[in-house]
Each structure stands twice: as C-alpha cells, then as structure tokens.
Design a protein around this motif. Structure first.
Motif, short mmCIF file in Angstrom:
data_model
loop_
_atom_site.label_atom_id
_atom_site.label_comp_id
_atom_site.label_asym_id
_atom_site.label_seq_id
_atom_site.Cartn_x
_atom_site.Cartn_y
_atom_site.Cartn_z
N CYS A 37 0.81 5.47 0.14
CA CYS A 37 -0.02 6.66 0.32
C CYS A 37 0.02 7.46 -0.98
O CYS A 37 1.10 7.77 -1.50
CB CYS A 37 0.51 7.54 1.47
N CYS B 146 -6.50 5.93 5.18
CA CYS B 146 -5.57 4.89 4.70
C CYS B 146 -5.81 3.57 5.44
O CYS B 146 -5.82 2.51 4.83
CB CYS B 146 -4.12 5.36 4.86
N HIS C 274 1.25 10.71 10.47
CA HIS C 274 0.27 9.96 9.67
C HIS C 274 0.39 8.44 9.85
O HIS C 274 -0.58 7.77 10.20
CB HIS C 274 0.42 10.35 8.20
N HIS C 275 1.59 7.90 9.64
CA HIS C 275 1.71 6.44 9.72
C HIS C 275 1.62 5.93 11.16
O HIS C 275 1.09 4.84 11.42
CB HIS C 275 3.01 5.98 9.04
N TYR D 230 0.87 -1.19 0.00
CA TYR D 230 0.00 0.00 0.00
C TYR D 230 0.89 1.22 0.00
O TYR D 230 1.82 1.34 0.82
CB TYR D 230 -0.88 0.01 1.25
N GLU E 196 -1.99 5.73 11.74
CA GLU E 196 -2.57 4.59 11.02
C GLU E 196 -2.37 3.30 11.83
O GLU E 196 -3.29 2.50 12.00
CB GLU E 196 -1.90 4.39 9.65
ZN ZN Z 1 -1.73 7.46 3.96
#
Ligand code: ZN
Ligand code: AMP
Length: 475
Positions: free
Chosen positions: A37, A218, A243-244, A35, A247
């Motif tokens: 982004c 995501c 962000h990660h 995956y 997630e």
């Molecule tokens: Zn992302």
C-alpha cells in the motif's frame, strides 16, 4: 536454510514460496509477487510512513539477495477525501494537486536510496478494474445502494474478519470510518463507490457518476497488475483493519480465489509513546530532518535497523547513534583502501567473510531479524580491523572484504551511499581523482580545486596523503 517471515493471517512465520510451488528451486524461477500500500498523495509523507516504505525496500532487496526474482507494485492513492479536499482548498484540479505530491514523494524515495519497484499504479488509472469488481459483487447480491453510493454488505460475506480476528462488536466501537458513509445499513459495511458531490472529480460508471471508495482501489490495482493470487501484501499495522480486511472481502467475494498468501505488517514509528501521524501533529517529514542537518543516510540506517514487528520510538539520539555506527563502517573502508601489502589472499579474510555472510543470512532468514544481521556486521568489522592491526592483510584480502560489504549493502543500502542520496560510483570517483592528480602535475590548480569542490558538493571528502589522494563519505 529457508527464508521465513511472519504471516499476519496465520499468526506464524512461514516460508516464502513464490507461486506456492513446492519445489523451491524451481519456485525461484517464479517472481515473488508483492503489493505494498503506497502513499496518499495529499501532503508530504512523514518518517513514520517512510519506516514502512523503507521496510518494503529492505524486504525486496533481501528477497533478491536470497536469489528470488521480485515483481513488486506500490500504488499511489491519488483520489480520496483528503486529496479532493486539498485540491479544492488550493483551487487546482485533483490531478495538478496529486501530481505535485507524487513528485515530492518520488524525490524522497530517491533521497532515501529506495529502489524503484516494477509498477506504480495510480488509483485514477484503474477505474475499469474497480468497475469489474463491483459488477461481480453486484451479480452475487453483495452490494446495495444508498443515496447514489454503493456499499459492500458484510452480513453477506461469512468469511469476514480472518486477518484481524476482530469480533463484530469490536468493529462497532473502535474503527476508522468515513464521515460520509453514515447511510449504511450496518456500521461494518463499507463504501465501494461514492456518489460525487457537485463540482467534484467523478467518473462515469454503470451506476452513474461517482468516485471510488479507498479499499476498492488496492483490490483493483492488484487484479489489474497480477491477475490472480499474489504472494505478499505489505502495509503498516494500522491498515490491517479495516483496509486490508475489506480488500480481502471484496476481492475474494468477487473472484472466488485466495487474494493474498502472505500478509506482512510493519509496526509503527512512535514519538513519545504515540503513533507518529499527521492527525496528531507529532510528525517529522524527511525534509524537516534534512533541514536540521541530518543526512538521509543516517535516517535510512535508523529506520531499517530495528525489527519491523517492534514499535520503534523516534529520537534525535537515535540519529546520533546511527551516525556513529556509520562512522565505524566508513573508518574500516578507509583503512581497507589504504592497504598496500601485496600477497595472495590469506585464509583469514576468506573464512571471516564466509562466516559473516552465513551469520547475516541465518539471522535475516528468521523473520528478517535485522538486529542479528547488524550484530554479525559489527563483529565482522571488528575482526577485519583486528586483521589490519596485525598487518595480516593484503590488497587482495582488503578487496575481498570490500566486496563482501558491497554484497551486504545490496540489502542494507546504507554503506556505499552519499549525502545527495545517490549511490557511490567508485569508478567515476577514481576517474576524477586521477584527473585531479594529472591537473596538479600540470599545475592546473583551478581544475584540481574544481574537482574537489564538485565531489564535496556530492558529499565526498578528499584527503591528500603521502600515498596519494583518498576519499570518504561525509556524515
Ligand atoms: Zn491499500
Ligand atoms: P498513508 O499515506 O497514510 O496511506 O500511509 C502510508 C503507509 O505508511 C501505510 O502503509 C501506513 O500504514 C504507514 N504508516 C502510517 N503511519 C505510520 C507510522 N507512524 N509508522 C509506520 N508506518 C506508518
């Protein structure tokens, strides 16, 4: 030889084993699930973004070269603060606004010879999967509500921070926060779902109308497509935190299983020592560079040939050097196509080709060491030219060398590449050359010129020589 790539989570180079099957030979029957982004479609992507997108392409191409199958998703972020603001400014719907920039983005991917991936999920089409995650988190008591928005409570998730290794005190100072998240209990908490303002695009949920926070998008798309732990997640280094990290927190807290095995992050493209970014205004879009007369082929070459974990400074001098490197490759191809000597394949060309493939693979297997790989390519080109100089090469040898270049180009995507961004279809070009030769014999010069001009428009230059017509790719 095994392919090892640096994992941001473990801070070590680790072998890629799809599905974590210990038996690598049977592991190859699992696809590597990836995956990446994708873009936020509120404007033209700049070439810093394309450094990361080209890396994703290079990674998937190399995995395939090494015999893996890939199952790759790249999302389109088509709802966030910037897309909503852009649609309002232009007086169009969110969908109209984001479709325009999505189309432009796909055109740019094609121009740069970036392969299509298996899935392009859109955030706005994955709302159901977001609701599923938030409902699970709510049941576990990790979510709280403030003024209609839902937040993830980091104090309830002990494992927070493993990817970026940031201490909570650093989190408080340096990070990127949404301006409309000031109602949080703790500055580290992040919005899972945002209350919508009047007139904004909104979706019905068990918690009323609203729209997604960025991070949940995501996590939801990964769950929806792959259903479980994925092998590889990629993005630029600016996405590691928050962000990660966010997630991971929301996905692992919701589903109680590892979210991603291997995290791969691409360093930034810089301009004069600073990150190329929209907010700094120090950026070039792909179209800016094409308007200045640079070819997509040289831009692709420039952006893929420096190591992904090193920052890279963008300069126009760099594009000129890319042009020169491509010229060396093209000159060899022209010389190979000119070989007329008939003889069975000699040992020289064969062993040269084998050594080259081995060196190229050994280099890239070590955390995708592209500099080593390109070094092997240029040594190969040098040695092939030396064989031609010594007239120690037959038509069959020349074909063998061309075939090796094609094989390597399945990874690089820069050798057999025309100006319009489409891949060179040699059989079609040869068919047109044959038709042109026939037209000239029949004194149909109008048709002969038409063929030459149409090929030129694609970036293919014809040269008439005593031995016949040959073609090359325009820089
Ligand atoms: Zn992302
Ligand atoms: P965005 O559309 O802003 O979400 O960014 C798309 C991708 O480009 C993300 O993976 C970012 O990390 C990456 N990116 C943004 N700026 C740069 C840069 N200067 N160099 C390399 N990658 C970048």
């Amino acid at each position: 030889m095994t392919l090892k790539i640096y994992n941001t989570m473990s801070c070590k180079s680790e072998e890629i084993i799809p599905g974590l099957t210990q038996d690598v030979s049977s592991g190859k029957s699992h696809p590597v699930t990836i995956y990446s982004c994708g873009p936020t479609v509120y404007s033209y992507a700049h070439i810093g973004n394309f450094r990361t997108f080209l890396f994703n392409d290079f990674l998937r191409r190399y995995l395939k070269f090494r015999g893996f199958r890939v199952d790759h998703a790249m999302n389109i972020t088509d709802v966030d603060d910037k897309t909503i603001a852009g649609a309002a400014r232009d007086g169009v719907t969110l969908k109209q606004y984001t479709e325009k920039y999505t189309d432009i983005f796909f055109e740019d991917l094609k121009t740069l010879n970036i392969e299509s991936v298996e899935h392009y999920p859109k955030a706005t089409e994955s709302i159901d999967a977001m609701i599923d995650i938030i409902s699970r988190l709510e049941k576990k008591g990790i979510v709280y509500e403030k003024e209609g928005s839902l937040y993830f409570s980091i104090s309830k998730y002990e494992r927070y921070g493993r990817l970026s290794n940031v201490e909570s005190r650093e989190i408080k100072s340096g990070a990127r926060y949404d301006a409309d998240e000031y109602e949080k209990d703790d500055v580290r908490d992040f919005a899972l779902w945002k209350a919508s303002k009047p007139g904004e695009t909104a979706w019905d949920t068990p918690w009323g109308k609203g729209r997604p926070g960025w991070h949940i998008e995501c996590s939801a798309m990964i769950r929806k497509i792959f259903g479980t732990t994925i092998d590889i997640h990629t993005g630029g280094v600016d996405l590691i935190f928050p962000h990660h990290e966010n997630e991971i927190a929301q996905s692992e807290a919701a589903y109680d299983e590892t979210f991603v095995r291997h995290w791969i992050h691409v360093e930034h493209l810089l301009v004069d020592g600073a990150k190329m970014s929209k907010s700094k205004g120090n950026f070039y879009t792909l179209r800016d560079l094409l308007d200045r007369g640079h070819s997509p082929r040289s831009i692709r070459y420039l952006l893929i040939t420096s190591h992904y974990r090193k920052q890279m400074n963008f300069t126009f001098e760099g594009i000129t050097q890319a042009d020169q490197a491509l010229e060396r490759i093209d000159n060899l191809i022209v010389r190979l196509k000119d070989i007329r000597k008939t003889a069975p394949p000699g040992a020289d060309a064969g062993s040269l080709a084998d050594q080259f493939i081995d060196r190229f693979t050994a280099a890239l297997d070590e955390d995708l060491n592209i500099s080593g790989g390109m070094g092997a390519l240029f040594d190969f080109i040098h040695a092939a030219n030396a064989l031609i100089d010594r007239e120690a090469i037959s038509i069959d040898d020349a074909q063998l060398i061309l075939d090796v270049l094609k094989k390597i180009d399945s990874v690089l995507g820069v050798i057999f590449f025309t100006e319009s961004g489409t891949r060179v279809d040699e059989a079609r070009i040869q068919g047109l050359l044959d038709e042109r030769t026939r037209a000239k014999k029949e004194r149909n010069f109008a048709r002969a010129d038409e063929i030459r001009d149409s090929l030129l428009a694609e970036g293919i230059i014809l040269e008439d020589t005593k031995e016949g017509t040959r073609w090359k790719i325009r820089k």
